[in-house]
Design a protein around this motif. Structure first.
Motif, short mmCIF file in Angstrom:
data_model
loop_
_atom_site.label_atom_id
_atom_site.label_comp_id
_atom_site.label_asym_id
_atom_site.label_seq_id
_atom_site.Cartn_x
_atom_site.Cartn_y
_atom_site.Cartn_z
N ILE A 169 58.78 69.22 53.75
CA ILE A 169 58.41 70.54 54.28
C ILE A 169 59.48 71.00 55.26
O ILE A 169 59.89 70.25 56.15
CB ILE A 169 57.02 70.47 54.96
CG1 ILE A 169 55.97 70.06 53.93
CG2 ILE A 169 56.67 71.82 55.60
CD1 ILE A 169 54.56 69.93 54.49
N LEU A 170 59.90 72.25 55.07
CA LEU A 170 61.02 72.80 55.85
C LEU A 170 60.53 73.97 56.70
O LEU A 170 59.88 74.88 56.18
CB LEU A 170 62.11 73.28 54.87
CG LEU A 170 63.34 73.94 55.46
CD1 LEU A 170 64.18 72.91 56.21
CD2 LEU A 170 64.17 74.58 54.35
N ASP A 171 60.84 73.93 57.97
CA ASP A 171 60.50 75.06 58.85
C ASP A 171 61.80 75.80 59.17
O ASP A 171 62.66 75.30 59.89
CB ASP A 171 59.84 74.57 60.14
CG ASP A 171 59.36 75.73 61.02
OD1 ASP A 171 59.70 76.89 60.70
OD2 ASP A 171 58.65 75.47 62.02
N VAL A 172 61.93 77.00 58.62
CA VAL A 172 63.16 77.79 58.82
C VAL A 172 63.02 78.61 60.10
O VAL A 172 62.13 79.44 60.22
CB VAL A 172 63.41 78.72 57.60
CG1 VAL A 172 64.67 79.54 57.83
CG2 VAL A 172 63.50 77.91 56.33
N GLY A 173 63.92 78.35 61.02
CA GLY A 173 63.78 78.95 62.34
C GLY A 173 62.68 78.22 63.09
O GLY A 173 61.71 78.82 63.54
N CYS A 174 62.84 76.91 63.19
CA CYS A 174 61.73 76.08 63.71
C CYS A 174 61.57 76.22 65.21
O CYS A 174 60.55 75.80 65.76
CB CYS A 174 61.95 74.62 63.34
SG CYS A 174 63.37 73.89 64.17
#
Lengths: 348, 451
Positions: free
Chosen positions: A140-145
């Motif tokens: 799972i990737l959080d873009v602009g985390c």
């Protein structure tokens, strides 16, 4: 992204955000006291159709931070219904428009107490609902985390086998996320070296409105999602009741001059289709924040007494609770403050 | 990165004139990825949106201008502007002033005549401006106020003017009341009936640049600096097979993908070569204006910022005391009243010596401002040969046709004088932006340019 406990806003700005047009002549290297120097601005265009065919909608100022004396214009694309800031600050102005005391840098339990804890619970539930069924070892990737607020929720409330990764450009944010023990890639989604066709799920929460080219960001996310992988987008809704009422100037969702592209359901569908996604889910989501800030901005603009203006903030549970209830009613008619979409990567 | 697509023609779009329309068109075309060259005949940009600063410390425009926070934002001058706190109009009639429009309701004969028109509406559509004004306002108000003003302003009998001269910005009573109320609450001069090309709202109010209206064109010019050629009058526009293909500047032929003119529409036929499609526009007339800027001791001498003076014994038809709305345009304790006098080139007022014009205006002004003679400090006169389009019935059909096209492919006529339209600066801006975008689109697609 006022309500996101992150610094997503400056994280996903692509390296190509500067357009070819010349910047304004008033751009200077000397920096007087904050708030007195006009920003260097550049023209913008619709990120979906690429034209500048648009009509004026609102005109306003940086009511919240007063980072400059400028006034800003929002326009709506004739073809895509996308609302965007035109002209907008150049890339060189990021540190001015996102000052160190920007709320997203300081949304902590210490400062926001009760509101922080309530939001943590709500957000965790929403996130897990959106993610739904994924493998026990999903990537799972959080873009602009940002500072890792959402990734931490997934770690604390999600499956123990999930592989959680964040991307953020801002070193202040990345440092904070790493301090929470999270894995963070430093850079923008367009530039960081991530494995293609790998991730099961990506999140883009109250970030897409901040970036210089949402279409480029979605295209970059599409590249790293595995076929059939999904993307959750949460953003301010220009189909909302609060937008209809306050769009001429005071709408909290404008967040002048930090929100550059603003969507309704139609515009978001177009963006999805333009970037190779299909729409799995698209609905509105309750948030009191834009209501509170729309009223706050109006009162501030009209010179209301400071204590009243200051009272309307993220630290005030009463107005937040009242407008949560009110926006819940709006959600029944599909016009709540936020848009929430789950997109699926189309097959090639 | 978003790209703008391939160009069909390598020749630039040529823009004639460096006023707000020409500069706006040039900037928008550049932003749409086209090459642009703007030729300005004079030594500086500004056109009719120019400002004058006199040695005594007064600032005045070619006729009083007002812009809005929205236009100031779009043109990049907002931070140079100050808000106009109040703005109002009055009518001077029979030795007293009436607030416009509500104060006129206090005059029973105006009300009676207006009601009579409503209860006994005339059949058919209006045949002239006189007819239309009488129908809309009633005979009394039309004959005593609206028609004398119109005639002074146009220089033609109202019976010979087209009904379209009375076209106004649609605005319901409730909306107008709401906007006026908003103005009171916000202490801003909310724009009412000012702009039809973008929405009216309580959040659009009048502002004014500290250094005068010329700031608007200076800002636009800075964005297109590389495209501007000053002191470069265009001698001819070349049309071939019904399409504009180039211009002649200083004896040199310059090819053009399209030509955009801001010249007065009646001048355009004189410089276009290769077609007679524009001949019909030669008949169009503009009303010249003489603006007498009177410097006076004191402040707030007029009943409000603007005073309409329809009575024939007064040489002017309108007075504007700009420092009431923009105090910084005159030194402290002094004020500036601009008297608008309709004229014809070469007539008595046009040719009159400046000092004598000032004296004549002051003689008349004492009726409204009794201390005017004592407080008079001098005047500066600005003469505008093409100030307002005259909507004469003689060429009304051609005027309506011009709204859709000049009749020549890739030749656009824009701006207040080019469109021959009663529009103010913000309307000029948005209309021009739209037309420039449409031109860009059509040039890129190779389609005929119909704008």
């Amino acid at each position: 992204m006022r309500s996101a406990g992150t610094i997503d806003g400056i994280t996903a700005l692509g390296p190509d955000s500067a357009t070819r047009s010349p910047t304004r002549r008033r751009a200077r290297s000397d920096r007087p006291e904050p708030g007195t120097r006009p920003l260097a601005l550049e023209p913008a265009r619709c990120c979906i159709c690429g034209t500048r065919d648009a009509e004026p909608v609102g005109v306003g100022e940086d009511f919240e931070y007063r980072t400059s004396p400028d006034s800003f214009l929002t326009v709506r694309c004739d073809h895509c219904a996308l609302v965007y800031l035109d002209p907008r600050p150049t890339r060189a102005e990021m540190t001015t428009i996102y000052p160190d005391h920007y709320h997203a840098f300081t949304f902590t339990e210490d400062k926001f107490g009760f509101v922080y804890r309530v939001r943590r619970r709500l957000e965790a539930r929403r996130l897990l609902t959106a993610i739904g069924k994924v493998p026990p070892n999903a990537a799972i990737l959080d873009v602009g985390c940002g500072d890792g607020f959402h990734l931490e929720l997934l770690r604390d409330f999600g499956q123990p086998g999930w592989r959680l990764v964040g991307v953020d450009l801002d070193p202040r944010a990345a440092d904070a996320a790493e301090a929470r023990g999270l894995v963070v890639h430093r850079g923008t989604i367009e530039t960081v070296d991530l494995e293609a066709d790998h991730y099961d799920f990506a999140i883009l929460i109250q970030t897409v409105e901040h970036v210089a080219d949402p279409a480029a960001v979605l295209a970059a996310i599409r590249r790293v999602l595995r076929p059939g992988g999904r993307l959750l987008i949460v953003t301010d809704n220009t189909g909302s009741l609060d937008f209809s009422i306050a769009k001429r100037r005071h709408w909290g969702g404008y967040h002048f001059p930090r929100h550059w592209y603003l969507f309704n359901d139609d515009a978001l569908r177009r963006l999805a289709s333009h970037t190779g996604f299909s729409v799995d889910e698209l609905d509105t989501m309750v948030s009191p924040v834009n209501w509170v800030y729309s009223i706050r901005n109006a009162l501030d603009d009209w010179g209301a007494p400071r204590p009243i203006v200051e009272w309307l903030s993220l630290e005030s549970p009463i107005p937040l609770a009242a407008f949560t209830l009110f926006d819940w009613c709006n959600q029944r008619i599909g016009r709540a403050a936020l848009l929430r979409a789950v997109l699926r990567r189309d097959p090639e | 990165m978003i790209t703008t697509g391939p160009e069909i023609s390598t020749a630039p779009v040529v823009v004639l004139g460096g006023g707000i329309a020409g500069l706006t068109a040039a900037r928008e075309l550049l932003r749409n990825g086209l090459d642009v060259v703007l030729y300005e005949a004079g030594p500086s940009v500004g056109g009719m949106a120019d400002s004058h600063h006199d040695p005594e410390g007064f600032t005045f425009d070619t006729g009083a201008h007002f812009i809005t926070n929205r236009l100031a934002t779009a043109t990049g001058v907002y931070e140079q502007c100050r808000a106009v706190e109040s703005y109002g109009e009055t009518v001077w009639l029979g030795g007293r002033s009436y607030d416009y429009p509500a104060g006129l309701l206090r005059v029973p004969r105006f009300v009676r005549a207006a009601i009579a028109e409503r209860t006994h509406p005339r059949h058919g559509s209006a045949t002239s401006a006189a007819d239309r004004f009488r129908r809309e306002f009633g005979t009394a108000l039309a004959d005593e106020i609206a028609l004398p003003l119109l005639e002074a302003w146009s220089g033609a009998p109202a019976t010979e003017l087209a009904p379209a001269v009375a076209d106004k910005i649609p605005s319901g009573i409730a909306q107008t009341v709401g906007l006026k109320l908003a103005a009171r609450l916000t202490h801003r001069a909310v724009a009412v009936g000012y702009c039809q090309e973008a929405p009216q709202s309580a959040n659009v109010w009048h502002v004014y640049p500290e250094r005068g209206i010329s700031a608007v064109c200076e800002s636009l010019a800075a964005d297109v600096a590389d495209s501007i050629r000053l002191r470069s009058p265009v001698e001819a526009i070349t049309v071939s097979d019904g399409r504009a293909v180039g211009v002649r500047v200083a004896g040199r032929e310059v090819p053009a993908a399209a030509v955009i003119s801001t010249a007065p529409i009646n001048v355009l036929p004189k410089i276009v070569e290769g077609t007679d499609a524009l001949e019909r526009f030669r008949a169009f007339r503009f009303r010249p204006m003489v603006f007498v800027n009177l410097r006076l001791q004191g402040r707030d001498l007029l009943p409000h910022t603007m005073t309409w003076t329809p009575e024939a014994q007064l040489p002017f038809f309108r007075l504007t005391e700009t420092p009431q709305a923009m105090p910084w345009l005159a030194p402290e304790g002094k004020t500036l009243i601009t008297a608008d006098i309709g004229a014809e080139i070469g007539d008595e007022h046009w040719s009159m010596d400046d000092g004598e014009l000032g004296e004549r205006c002051i003689d008349a002004l004492v009726e409204i401002v009794p201390s005017a003679r004592r407080d008079y400090l001098g005047c500066r006169v600005v003469r505008a040969p093409s100030a307002y389009p005259v909507f004469h019935l003689d060429y009304e059909l051609d005027r309506q046709r011009l709204a859709t096209s000049t009749g020549v492919d890739r030749l656009l006529s824009i701006g207040r004088n080019g469109e021959f339209a009663h529009i103010l600066m913000e309307d000029v801006y948005w209309r021009t932006v739209r037309r420039a975008r449409r031109l860009a689109r059509e040039l890129k697609s190779g389609a005929p340019v119909s704008v």
